[in-house]
Design a protein around this motif. Structure first.
Motif, PDB file in Angstrom:
ATOM      1  N   LYS A   4      -2.748 140.749   4.581  1.00  0.00           N
ATOM      2  CA  LYS A   4      -3.970 140.636   3.928  1.00  0.00           C
ATOM      3  C   LYS A   4      -4.156 139.165   4.017  1.00  0.00           C
ATOM      4  O   LYS A   4      -3.195 138.328   3.707  1.00  0.00           O
ATOM      5  CB  LYS A   4      -4.115 141.180   2.404  1.00  0.00           C
ATOM      6  CG  LYS A   4      -4.581 142.760   2.567  1.00  0.00           C
ATOM      7  CD  LYS A   4      -5.064 143.107   1.177  1.00  0.00           C
ATOM      8  CE  LYS A   4      -5.339 144.388   1.199  1.00  0.00           C
ATOM      9  NZ  LYS A   4      -5.942 144.902   0.004  1.00  0.00           N
ATOM     10  N   GLU A   6      -7.150 136.208   2.569  1.00  0.00           N
ATOM     11  CA  GLU A   6      -8.349 136.276   1.792  1.00  0.00           C
ATOM     12  C   GLU A   6      -9.179 134.820   2.162  1.00  0.00           C
ATOM     13  O   GLU A   6      -8.857 133.701   2.427  1.00  0.00           O
ATOM     14  CB  GLU A   6      -7.995 135.875   0.288  1.00  0.00           C
ATOM     15  CG  GLU A   6      -9.079 135.790  -0.930  1.00  0.00           C
ATOM     16  CD  GLU A   6      -8.537 135.271  -2.229  1.00  0.00           C
ATOM     17  OE1 GLU A   6      -9.260 135.767  -3.158  1.00  0.00           O
ATOM     18  OE2 GLU A   6      -7.408 134.730  -2.343  1.00  0.00           O
ATOM     19  N   PHE A   7     -10.559 135.546   2.312  1.00  0.00           N
ATOM     20  CA  PHE A   7     -11.577 134.266   2.732  1.00  0.00           C
ATOM     21  C   PHE A   7     -11.803 133.574   1.488  1.00  0.00           C
ATOM     22  O   PHE A   7     -12.120 134.318   0.385  1.00  0.00           O
ATOM     23  CB  PHE A   7     -12.837 135.026   3.367  1.00  0.00           C
ATOM     24  CG  PHE A   7     -12.455 135.406   4.970  1.00  0.00           C
ATOM     25  CD1 PHE A   7     -12.795 134.266   5.669  1.00  0.00           C
ATOM     26  CD2 PHE A   7     -11.807 136.319   5.198  1.00  0.00           C
ATOM     27  CE1 PHE A   7     -12.949 134.386   7.123  1.00  0.00           C
ATOM     28  CE2 PHE A   7     -11.553 136.402   6.757  1.00  0.00           C
ATOM     29  CZ  PHE A   7     -12.049 135.775   7.597  1.00  0.00           C
ATOM     30  N   THR A   9     -14.917 131.284  -0.482  1.00  0.00           N
ATOM     31  CA  THR A   9     -16.309 130.946  -0.490  1.00  0.00           C
ATOM     32  C   THR A   9     -16.673 129.484  -0.833  1.00  0.00           C
ATOM     33  O   THR A   9     -16.237 129.257  -1.965  1.00  0.00           O
ATOM     34  CB  THR A   9     -17.205 131.937  -1.221  1.00  0.00           C
ATOM     35  OG1 THR A   9     -16.680 133.267  -0.574  1.00  0.00           O
ATOM     36  CG2 THR A   9     -18.601 131.875  -0.838  1.00  0.00           C
ATOM     37  N   GLY A  27     -12.988 134.958  -2.164  1.00  0.00           N
ATOM     38  CA  GLY A  27     -13.950 135.949  -1.365  1.00  0.00           C
ATOM     39  C   GLY A  27     -13.324 137.346  -1.042  1.00  0.00           C
ATOM     40  O   GLY A  27     -12.053 137.841  -1.543  1.00  0.00           O
ATOM     41  N   PRO A  28     -13.807 137.625   0.188  1.00  0.00           N
ATOM     42  CA  PRO A  28     -13.224 139.101   0.527  1.00  0.00           C
ATOM     43  C   PRO A  28     -11.909 139.030   1.248  1.00  0.00           C
ATOM     44  O   PRO A  28     -11.569 137.764   1.742  1.00  0.00           O
ATOM     45  CB  PRO A  28     -14.469 139.358   1.734  1.00  0.00           C
ATOM     46  CG  PRO A  28     -14.938 138.014   1.804  1.00  0.00           C
ATOM     47  CD  PRO A  28     -14.932 137.340   0.788  1.00  0.00           C
ATOM     48  N   GLU A  29     -11.231 140.091   1.086  1.00  0.00           N
ATOM     49  CA  GLU A  29     -10.124 140.215   2.006  1.00  0.00           C
ATOM     50  C   GLU A  29     -10.102 140.887   3.070  1.00  0.00           C
ATOM     51  O   GLU A  29     -10.935 142.167   3.219  1.00  0.00           O
ATOM     52  CB  GLU A  29      -9.093 140.843   1.055  1.00  0.00           C
ATOM     53  CG  GLU A  29      -8.333 139.909  -0.462  1.00  0.00           C
ATOM     54  CD  GLU A  29      -7.423 140.544  -1.046  1.00  0.00           C
ATOM     55  OE1 GLU A  29      -7.169 141.561  -1.084  1.00  0.00           O
ATOM     56  OE2 GLU A  29      -6.991 139.862  -1.891  1.00  0.00           O
ATOM     57  N   LEU A  30      -9.368 140.515   4.226  1.00  0.00           N
ATOM     58  CA  LEU A  30      -9.280 141.352   5.348  1.00  0.00           C
ATOM     59  C   LEU A  30      -7.879 141.481   5.977  1.00  0.00           C
ATOM     60  O   LEU A  30      -7.034 140.716   5.485  1.00  0.00           O
ATOM     61  CB  LEU A  30      -9.921 140.409   6.552  1.00  0.00           C
ATOM     62  CG  LEU A  30     -11.341 140.064   6.186  1.00  0.00           C
ATOM     63  CD1 LEU A  30     -11.816 139.075   7.483  1.00  0.00           C
ATOM     64  CD2 LEU A  30     -12.258 141.357   6.239  1.00  0.00           C
ATOM     65  N   TRP A  31      -7.698 142.579   6.663  1.00  0.00           N
ATOM     66  CA  TRP A  31      -6.441 142.706   7.239  1.00  0.00           C
ATOM     67  C   TRP A  31      -6.380 141.827   8.424  1.00  0.00           C
ATOM     68  O   TRP A  31      -7.274 141.822   9.072  1.00  0.00           O
ATOM     69  CB  TRP A  31      -6.374 144.190   7.517  1.00  0.00           C
ATOM     70  CG  TRP A  31      -6.113 145.093   6.243  1.00  0.00           C
ATOM     71  CD1 TRP A  31      -6.903 145.979   5.708  1.00  0.00           C
ATOM     72  CD2 TRP A  31      -4.781 145.297   5.622  1.00  0.00           C
ATOM     73  NE1 TRP A  31      -6.545 146.460   4.517  1.00  0.00           N
ATOM     74  CE2 TRP A  31      -5.131 146.139   4.368  1.00  0.00           C
ATOM     75  CE3 TRP A  31      -3.754 144.740   5.691  1.00  0.00           C
ATOM     76  CZ2 TRP A  31      -4.107 146.674   3.321  1.00  0.00           C
ATOM     77  CZ3 TRP A  31      -2.716 145.150   4.794  1.00  0.00           C
ATOM     78  CH2 TRP A  31      -3.055 146.132   3.728  1.00  0.00           C
ATOM     79  N   ARG A  61     -16.084 139.718  13.368  1.00  0.00           N
ATOM     80  CA  ARG A  61     -17.284 139.517  12.455  1.00  0.00           C
ATOM     81  C   ARG A  61     -17.964 138.370  12.937  1.00  0.00           C
ATOM     82  O   ARG A  61     -17.448 137.469  13.343  1.00  0.00           O
ATOM     83  CB  ARG A  61     -16.367 139.110  10.759  1.00  0.00           C
ATOM     84  CG  ARG A  61     -15.870 140.154  10.513  1.00  0.00           C
ATOM     85  CD  ARG A  61     -14.863 139.575   8.864  1.00  0.00           C
ATOM     86  NE  ARG A  61     -15.970 139.157   8.105  1.00  0.00           N
ATOM     87  CZ  ARG A  61     -16.300 139.691   6.917  1.00  0.00           C
ATOM     88  NH1 ARG A  61     -15.431 140.843   6.428  1.00  0.00           N
ATOM     89  NH2 ARG A  61     -17.170 139.184   5.983  1.00  0.00           N
ATOM     90  N   GLN A  68     -14.149 127.521   7.871  1.00  0.00           N
ATOM     91  CA  GLN A  68     -13.931 128.603   6.938  1.00  0.00           C
ATOM     92  C   GLN A  68     -12.682 128.282   6.451  1.00  0.00           C
ATOM     93  O   GLN A  68     -11.776 127.970   7.172  1.00  0.00           O
ATOM     94  CB  GLN A  68     -14.208 129.921   7.517  1.00  0.00           C
ATOM     95  CG  GLN A  68     -13.896 131.111   6.654  1.00  0.00           C
ATOM     96  CD  GLN A  68     -14.896 131.195   5.508  1.00  0.00           C
ATOM     97  OE1 GLN A  68     -15.972 131.204   5.744  1.00  0.00           O
ATOM     98  NE2 GLN A  68     -14.398 131.239   4.348  1.00  0.00           N
TER      99      GLN A  68
END
Length: 99
Positions: A4, A6-7, A9, A27-31, A61, A68
């Motif tokens: 994982k 984590e983005f 923001t 912010g959101p977490e992505l795999w 995305r 970022q």
């Protein structure tokens, strides 16, 4: 994709002097599939430090800009390049952000 990331923001706060400060909030977490890359050097000012680099393979995305920030394994990175061979996945090339 087994890790994982984590983005982060950006959050801009205006100050009384007419300037602003930028902070990064969770912010959101992505795999992602993470590959550690060879480090690079930072020659800013009197510093001569090695910066860690990673390649993070994520599902496509359209909302990921250069600059970022992401957090992986407790370290903050900045996206310096985005590569894609198809419309299904992105490879984010990231460099460590020095505090």
């Amino acid at each position: 994709m087994n890790r994982k990331i984590e983005f982060l923001t950006p959050s801009r706060s205006d100050d009384e002097g007419g300037g602003a400060s930028l902070s990064w909030l969770p912010g959101p977490e992505l795999w992602a599939k993470i590959e550690r890359l060879t480090s690079t050097r930072d020659f800013t000012g009197d510093r001569n430090k090695r910066l860690r680099r990673i390649a993070a393979l994520v599902r496509f995305r359209a909302d990921i800009p250069l600059g970022q920030r992401v957090r992986f394994d407790g370290v903050e990175y900045e996206v310096v390049s985005i590569e894609s061979d198809d419309d299904r996945r992105l490879t984010l090339i990231c460099e460590e952000v020095l505090s």
